[in-house]
Design a protein around this motif. Structure first.
Motif, PDB file in Angstrom:
ATOM      1  N   LYS A 235       0.820  -1.224   0.000  1.00 61.23           N
ATOM      2  CA  LYS A 235       0.000   0.000   0.000  1.00 61.23           C
ATOM      3  C   LYS A 235       0.850   1.269   0.000  1.00 61.23           C
ATOM      4  N   GLY A 236       2.053   1.163  -0.556  1.00 61.45           N
ATOM      5  CA  GLY A 236       2.905   2.355  -0.617  1.00 61.45           C
ATOM      6  C   GLY A 236       3.630   2.650   0.666  1.00 61.45           C
ATOM      7  N   VAL A 237       3.636   1.690   1.593  1.00 61.87           N
ATOM      8  CA  VAL A 237       4.252   1.907   2.901  1.00 61.87           C
ATOM      9  C   VAL A 237       5.232   0.783   3.195  1.00 61.87           C
ATOM     10  N   ILE A 238       6.353   1.134   3.814  1.00 58.32           N
ATOM     11  CA  ILE A 238       7.326   0.127   4.227  1.00 58.32           C
ATOM     12  C   ILE A 238       7.183  -0.075   5.733  1.00 58.32           C
ATOM     13  N   PHE A 239       6.771  -1.287   6.110  1.00 56.43           N
ATOM     14  CA  PHE A 239       6.603  -1.621   7.527  1.00 56.43           C
ATOM     15  C   PHE A 239       7.793  -2.448   7.995  1.00 56.43           C
ATOM     16  N   ILE A 240       8.255  -2.159   9.193  1.00 54.56           N
ATOM     17  CA  ILE A 240       9.404  -2.884   9.751  1.00 54.56           C
ATOM     18  C   ILE A 240       9.014  -3.485  11.093  1.00 54.56           C
ATOM     19  N   PHE A 241       9.495  -4.701  11.337  1.00 46.99           N
ATOM     20  CA  PHE A 241       9.231  -5.370  12.602  1.00 46.99           C
ATOM     21  C   PHE A 241      10.445  -5.209  13.508  1.00 46.99           C
ATOM     22  N   VAL A 242      10.231  -4.653  14.688  1.00 47.32           N
ATOM     23  CA  VAL A 242      11.337  -4.463  15.633  1.00 47.32           C
ATOM     24  C   VAL A 242      11.159  -5.441  16.777  1.00 47.32           C
ATOM     25  N   GLY A 243      12.042  -6.422  16.844  1.00 44.67           N
ATOM     26  CA  GLY A 243      11.907  -7.388  17.931  1.00 44.67           C
ATOM     27  C   GLY A 243      12.771  -8.599  17.714  1.00 44.67           C
ATOM     28  N   ASP A 244      12.499  -9.609  18.496  1.00 47.32           N
ATOM     29  CA  ASP A 244      13.342 -10.799  18.498  1.00 47.32           C
ATOM     30  C   ASP A 244      12.592 -12.044  18.091  1.00 47.32           C
ATOM     31  N   ILE A 245      11.277 -12.004  18.136  1.00 47.95           N
ATOM     32  CA  ILE A 245      10.510 -13.218  17.898  1.00 47.95           C
ATOM     33  C   ILE A 245      10.191 -13.352  16.403  1.00 47.95           C
ATOM     34  N   ASP A 246       9.693 -14.529  16.030  1.00 49.86           N
ATOM     35  CA  ASP A 246       9.194 -14.681  14.662  1.00 49.86           C
ATOM     36  C   ASP A 246       8.027 -13.730  14.499  1.00 49.86           C
ATOM     37  N   PRO A 247       8.102 -12.860  13.525  1.00 48.44           N
ATOM     38  CA  PRO A 247       7.047 -11.858  13.424  1.00 48.44           C
ATOM     39  C   PRO A 247       5.706 -12.466  13.056  1.00 48.44           C
ATOM     40  N   PRO A 248       4.682 -12.107  13.765  1.00 47.68           N
ATOM     41  CA  PRO A 248       3.338 -12.486  13.353  1.00 47.68           C
ATOM     42  C   PRO A 248       2.987 -11.734  12.076  1.00 47.68           C
ATOM     43  N   PRO A 249       1.883 -12.092  11.435  1.00 49.62           N
ATOM     44  CA  PRO A 249       1.522 -11.374  10.204  1.00 49.62           C
ATOM     45  C   PRO A 249       1.356  -9.884  10.471  1.00 49.62           C
ATOM     46  N   LEU A 250       1.718  -9.115   9.477  1.00 57.36           N
ATOM     47  CA  LEU A 250       1.593  -7.661   9.585  1.00 57.36           C
ATOM     48  C   LEU A 250       0.185  -7.244   9.992  1.00 57.36           C
ATOM     49  N   GLU A 251      -0.820  -7.936   9.477  1.00 54.35           N
ATOM     50  CA  GLU A 251      -2.202  -7.508   9.723  1.00 54.35           C
ATOM     51  C   GLU A 251      -2.567  -7.551  11.207  1.00 54.35           C
ATOM     52  N   TYR A 252      -1.813  -8.334  12.008  1.00 56.01           N
ATOM     53  CA  TYR A 252      -2.099  -8.354  13.445  1.00 56.01           C
ATOM     54  C   TYR A 252      -1.788  -6.996  14.087  1.00 56.01           C
ATOM     55  N   ASP A 253      -0.942  -6.219  13.450  1.00 57.62           N
ATOM     56  CA  ASP A 253      -0.536  -4.935  14.025  1.00 57.62           C
ATOM     57  C   ASP A 253      -1.082  -3.740  13.247  1.00 57.62           C
ATOM     58  N   LEU A 254      -2.149  -3.984  12.500  1.00 51.15           N
ATOM     59  CA  LEU A 254      -2.743  -2.883  11.732  1.00 51.15           C
ATOM     60  C   LEU A 254      -4.238  -2.846  11.997  1.00 51.15           C
ATOM     61  N   ALA A 255      -4.773  -1.660  12.040  1.00 48.51           N
ATOM     62  CA  ALA A 255      -6.218  -1.543  12.164  1.00 48.51           C
ATOM     63  C   ALA A 255      -6.867  -2.165  10.928  1.00 48.51           C
ATOM     64  N   PRO A 256      -8.026  -2.817  11.096  1.00 46.86           N
ATOM     65  CA  PRO A 256      -8.671  -3.495   9.977  1.00 46.86           C
ATOM     66  C   PRO A 256      -8.951  -2.544   8.814  1.00 46.86           C
ATOM     67  N   GLY A 257      -8.914  -3.104   7.650  1.00 50.73           N
ATOM     68  CA  GLY A 257      -9.284  -2.343   6.464  1.00 50.73           C
ATOM     69  C   GLY A 257      -8.107  -1.827   5.681  1.00 50.73           C
ATOM     70  N   PHE A 258      -7.029  -1.511   6.356  1.00 51.42           N
ATOM     71  CA  PHE A 258      -5.892  -0.882   5.708  1.00 51.42           C
ATOM     72  C   PHE A 258      -5.321  -1.756   4.593  1.00 51.42           C
ATOM     73  N   LEU A 259      -5.314  -3.067   4.846  1.00 55.27           N
ATOM     74  CA  LEU A 259      -4.689  -3.982   3.883  1.00 55.27           C
ATOM     75  C   LEU A 259      -5.691  -4.583   2.913  1.00 55.27           C
ATOM     76  N   ASP A 260      -6.959  -4.205   3.029  1.00 52.72           N
ATOM     77  CA  ASP A 260      -7.962  -4.763   2.108  1.00 52.72           C
ATOM     78  C   ASP A 260      -7.522  -4.588   0.662  1.00 52.72           C
ATOM     79  N   GLU A 261      -7.878  -5.569  -0.115  1.00 53.99           N
ATOM     80  CA  GLU A 261      -7.472  -5.512  -1.515  1.00 53.99           C
ATOM     81  C   GLU A 261      -7.963  -4.239  -2.195  1.00 53.99           C
ATOM     82  N   ASP A 262      -9.177  -3.829  -1.866  1.00 52.51           N
ATOM     83  CA  ASP A 262      -9.731  -2.654  -2.541  1.00 52.51           C
ATOM     84  C   ASP A 262      -9.443  -1.349  -1.795  1.00 52.51           C
TER      85      ASP A 262
END
Ligand code: FES
Ligand code: FES
Ligand code: FES
Ligand SMILES: [Fe+2]
Ligand SMILES: [Fe+2]
Ligand SMILES: [Fe+2]
Lengths: 421, 421, 421
Positions: free
Chosen positions: A146-173
């Motif tokens: 969506k034109g944005v670069i997201f980075i995971f800061v941490g030590d664990i296996d990152p969960p899916p990005l969508e777990y850390d985003l408000a709903p709708g942002f990643l919707d296809e449309d």
């Protein structure tokens, strides 16, 4: 000192001590992790850069949760690595060398790192060094969408990005218009709290958007306890984003107020832009707000629907840059399958309908308010000394919620690199 | 927090703690005095000023190892005294009063000190005060030679200046061209290490001198352990300068390198200025370097022979100004008995053959590199967290050597004046 | 390190430790409260603003003893309240809202405070909140008189303003010319000490007023112990101002001095403006000073009579702004019943006879001197390491006097608001 003044001093000191004991006793608040999270929540995804600012071959140094990170685009794909050579601490970003698309070479002694996994692939001057393969820099999981670069800061296996985003942002449309992020001299937590805070609406009487629209905003939104319970919806399924949302429909917008005076009379107040308007006219002006919802989402974002126009959803992020600043990311999103409408949104429409009113004319006032709170919270033990009142329950709800769902707390040790970032 | 996130936090913390314990355990390094010497080595001689900047009657305030010092020339001879009145701490240098050639008078209450031994000779307003003769400021042993003013910072009887200078500088036939010293925002130890560091040669691919000369420099000098042993000569007679010197003749200059790629192929690299030249041409360009030697000398200087022209020797000093800055002194020296040649050197020749190429076109890149290392070493426990590799043995040789031969370590207590400076 | 250098280090360290022990032992000085009063004396009156800078409806943010205070004039009368909302710490002064003449409203969440007693009178958005009436900000006792706004910083019932002012200032026939206050980067105690310090007169040889008047000032005033006792008068009745005053009549003004030289000869010195003048001429020039008195008054002011002209009295205050700065207030006062003379004084006469010579041409040199002392007293343990001499007895008299009469000591805890300011 005379006996009298000594007694005075002693008495004063006792009061001071008493007050300090009182505060210390309260030290362990129900939202203690929130108080501890000065540097941010670890093990989460954060927006770091806007794609259009990263053309092929470019690089940028960013700071997230106090960590120095170098981001570059090579062969189309973006990578993020620790911006600190393990050898002697040099920042790659001050003279970045990409001799291949797969590597970055430190400009001091030619240690050359794999951009994918951070491992030390070779040293140009010492290709037989034993340290090759046994050493590396941290690489950061990264998603560009969506034109944005997201980075995971941490030590664990990152969960899916969508777990850390408000709903709708990643919707296809979803069509995402990105404004230019900027830094604010305020801790990131004050960003979250200001954004959701129902009482803070009063500051938007100074907002150009409201003034230019003749909109009277309010003296602060209010809701009874019952209304808060009725209209707040928690989202906390294990596999998905965590957050909660208030429907604004039951919120009361006060456009009148009064101040009781000493002589028993009362000074009536009315917001300037409400004067001379009928109730219908006033309702018409705020009806759009009533349609909407406002939500806070882990780790640090706000989602506002039907803002500033009915078909637009506003997302904003208070990304911890370090313990004294956050980077403010804002996005105006519409949903459409119509590619022409999408194109128009990313061009003129997004600018006119969202960026100019919302970003230039409205949230700048939030940015001001956050920076104004910083002194108290940073230097005067504000987290312990604030004096909350009933409407703030919506903030303490968030503090507890965030304390519960945080995957970790960033510490100064992480920042210094004690745990290989 | 949920149980899961609490467990995550706990695990992370354990790793952090483990790493901290590991580092702390390593705390006592074989070169611990070097690590402790943040403010410099006490009881040594340092260049402080250039003679031409100190005409008769002039004065300058300088800082050495954190100590504020006033230097003045009176009746031809230069004196250095503590720039801090014992009465109430006033800096003489903000309004220096030389009512006689033998004294300095504090501008606040007229305490008047002997420039030679620092004793309080009189007080203009109170010539009968009992404090006269019982009080004073520190004076600093000083030698002016070769156009340079050297100051001894310490408490012991100073050994001869020549013990703290690389050989040759004081030779009768040495003709010394002095460039203007300047301050660098970097700890002095990073100066010493960068200067000698064989691997750092790579940064000089950015140096104007090399580029303008079509000289390809290298990806970093390398030597086998045997070559290091063969070519390094220690100088540590009790009565004389302490240092060691590497002959460059056996050093390998790599002008090609390669980076292995993921697909099994290899990316060949060649320095731009080496391209299209025959081996003979390449050798010719670097032969002058092979003639030379590079040496580190107590307390903080570097000597490079045959640089940048065969008959010139380059000396440079990383003088501790305080714990975060050093002052960079550089000298171009030739040896000649011919007074006309000497005069030419101090005029046009020194400028054209040494100052412009070496100072303006080469060592500025070293200054940049030192400042870039500062954050890591100052704020991120760099001295404990660096990750050295084999070629750095030449640096740890120096760290141990310096730790052995240092006459003392400057502390913050010295700086504050707890031991009368 | 070699054995020799280790021994040297050890010896040095022993001296350092010894010196530190010596200083620590002296830690508890007879004027310890003075040393502790870095942030000022609590429970005293201080000048805060000049009336002419506060027209009706205006407001100003000031800092006194580290406390942030908002001052405003409403309905003619001036009020001072804590500039920090108890809710979330916002400074009212960054957007002050006076919806009534009796109240101030916080621009963030509309908490509305009584300007008289600081109580939370209402919250515009939540008029039924339980916190109303149970919460408030500190208000500061305030007196406006003689064109000056005085504020009381403390916890006790304030004694009359006149107890904290040098005599005469509040007299009915006193006509007070106020110059513009300004901040100086120096602790307030250095202000008190510099102002009274007899030895400091030497610095006024640099003052434009003296130079333009052809006045030779001195190498510092001196007095024998007997003369100090003879001419110093203490004022310490329980009900009234506390201070002491030196009559200058017996003070010796030295305009010659000498420096003994090494060869046994003596260098005679004479102030430039004294040269070539007869004794009568010299006396005539300083006679006006002899007429006068100089006094120090609790908590932080100086009174000089017959300065700079016989019928004018100069008052100045070193008001603690915080622990590193003070605000310098100066007043030129005449006594007259003649309203035309009074008017002339507040116009041209005060400017020409007092402000330009005294404020622009004389006390600027004091301001310079105080700032120059700051480094030593702030960062180098000056209060413990200064080396006083006999004339400083007049300062230690003050230190003890002030330690005795101080009504309290401001601490950093007060500044942070631990005791509700
Ligand atoms: S600091 Fe990066 S290779 Fe040496
Ligand atoms: S401070 Fe130097 S004489 Fe007083
Ligand atoms: S901070 Fe003042 S009302 Fe909330
Ligand atoms: Fe807002
Ligand atoms: Fe170099
Ligand atoms: Fe003065």
């Amino acid at each position: 000192m005379t006996d009298v003044t000594e007694q005075l001093l002693k008495d004063t000191q006792e009061h001071v001590d008493e007050e300090k004991r009182r505060v210390e006793k309260m030290g362990n608040r129900p939202w203690q992790p929130w108080i501890d999270a000065e540097w941010g929540f670890r093990n989460h995804w954060y927006p770091a850069l806007i794609s259009r600012d990263m053309p092929e071959g470019s690089h940028k140094a960013v700071q997230l949760l106090g960590e120095d990170i170098l981001v570059t685009r090579q062969n189309g794909s973006v990578r993020a690595i620790e911006d600190r050579c393990p050898h002697r601490g040099i920042r790659f970003s001050s003279r970045p060398l990409f001799y291949t698309k797969e590597t970055i070479t430190c400009w001091y002694h030619t240690w050359t790192f794999d951009l994918d996994d951070g491992s030390l692939r070779t040293i140009l001057s010492s290709p037989d060094s034993k340290v090759i393969g046994k050493c590396g820099v941290k690489t950061y999981p990264l998603v560009e969408t969506k034109g944005v670069i997201f980075i995971f800061v941490g030590d664990i296996d990152p969960p899916p990005l969508e777990y850390d985003l408000a709903p709708g942002f990643l919707d296809e449309d979803a069509v995402v218009y990105c404004s230019d992020p900027y830094d604010i001299a305020s801790n990131w937590r004050l960003g979250c709290e200001n954004g959701y805070d129902p009482g803070h609406q009063f500051i938007h009487n100074w907002s150009e958007m409201c003034i230019n629209a003749g909109m009277h905003t309010s003296y602060g939104y209010t809701s009874s306890k019952k209304e808060v319970l009725d209209t707040t919806r928690y989202t906390e399924e294990e596999c998905g984003p965590k957050g909660f949302t208030r429907k604004v429909e039951k919120t009361t917008f006060n456009h009148t107020a009064e101040i009781p005076l000493k002589d028993g009379s009362v000074q009536q107040l009315m917001l300037p832009l409400a004067r001379g308007k009928s109730d219908e006219e006033l309702s018409a002006l705020t009806d759009i707000i009533r349609l909407g919802t406002v939500g806070l989402w882990m780790p640090c974002s706000l989602k506002v629907t039907t803002f500033p126009v009915p078909h637009c959803t506003h997302y904003e992020f208070y990304v911890p840059k370090n313990n004294k600043e956050h980077t403010y990311f804002q996005f105006g999103v519409i949903h459409t399958q119509d590619s022409e409408e999408a194109e128009r949104w990313l061009g003129e429409d997004g600018r006119v309908m969202w960026e100019v009113p919302a970003v230039k004319g409205f949230t700048v006032d939030d940015a001001f308010a956050r920076a104004e709170m910083q002194k108290f919270y940073e230097s005067e033990d504000g987290w312990l000394r604030e004096r909350l009142f009933q409407p703030d329950v919506e903030l303490t709800m968030w503090r507890k919620f965030a304390s519960k769902h945080a995957r970790g707390i960033q510490t100064e040790d992480h920042v210094k690199g004690y745990f290989s970032r």
